[in-house]
Design an enzyme around this catalytic site. Structure first.
Site, PDB file in Angstrom:
ATOM      1  N   ARG A  30      24.836  19.831 -76.790  1.00 53.20           N
ATOM      2  CA  ARG A  30      25.577  18.574 -77.002  1.00 53.20           C
ATOM      3  C   ARG A  30      27.082  18.804 -77.025  1.00 53.20           C
ATOM      4  O   ARG A  30      27.850  18.002 -76.479  1.00 53.20           O
ATOM      5  CB  ARG A  30      25.128  17.888 -78.295  1.00 53.20           C
ATOM      6  CG  ARG A  30      23.688  17.389 -78.224  1.00 53.20           C
ATOM      7  CD  ARG A  30      23.227  16.813 -79.539  1.00 53.20           C
ATOM      8  NE  ARG A  30      23.323  17.837 -80.576  1.00 53.20           N
ATOM      9  CZ  ARG A  30      23.431  17.581 -81.878  1.00 53.20           C
ATOM     10  NH1 ARG A  30      23.459  16.342 -82.315  1.00 53.20           N
ATOM     11  NH2 ARG A  30      23.492  18.560 -82.735  1.00 53.20           N
ATOM     12  N   ASN A  74      20.054  14.589 -79.333  1.00 52.33           N
ATOM     13  CA  ASN A  74      18.799  15.336 -79.422  1.00 52.33           C
ATOM     14  C   ASN A  74      17.658  14.364 -79.678  1.00 52.33           C
ATOM     15  O   ASN A  74      17.821  13.375 -80.400  1.00 52.33           O
ATOM     16  CB  ASN A  74      18.837  16.347 -80.573  1.00 52.33           C
ATOM     17  CG  ASN A  74      19.640  17.575 -80.250  1.00 52.33           C
ATOM     18  OD1 ASN A  74      19.973  17.842 -79.097  1.00 52.33           O
ATOM     19  ND2 ASN A  74      19.980  18.344 -81.274  1.00 52.33           N
TER      20      ASN A  74
END
Length: 89
Positions: free
Chosen positions: A18, A36
């Site tokens: 990320r 996620n």
């Protein structure tokens, strides 16, 4: 202007995916978000020029600890009001 919903599987959680996506998006001038998922995948919506989105994907694939085994890509309507890329919790 394109907007894609991307889902990544593989070694994509707990490896800086990320934050790598955030850095790449900011450096390339893309907007959207990354998050996620409970099933171990990572979901992303990213908006910009198609060529630039592909550069971001290429950068993710070169990530040191990231190992993308599978990716699904879907074209979706763009968001005229989105101004930045963020990490969703």
């Amino acid at each position: 202007m394109a907007r894609n919903r991307l889902r990544f599987w593989g070694r994509v959680q707990g490896v800086g995916f990320r934050y790598t996506a955030l850095h790449l998006a900011q450096s390339l001038g893309l907007t959207g978000w990354v998050q996620n998922q409970r099933d171990g995948s990572v979901l992303m919506e990213v908006q910009g020029r198609s060529e630039t989105i592909q550069r971001m994907i290429d950068g993710l694939e070169r990530g040191t600890f990231i190992q993308i085994e599978r990716m699904e890509k879907q074209e979706i309507p763009h968001d005229d009001y989105e101004r930045r890329f963020k990490i969703k919790e």
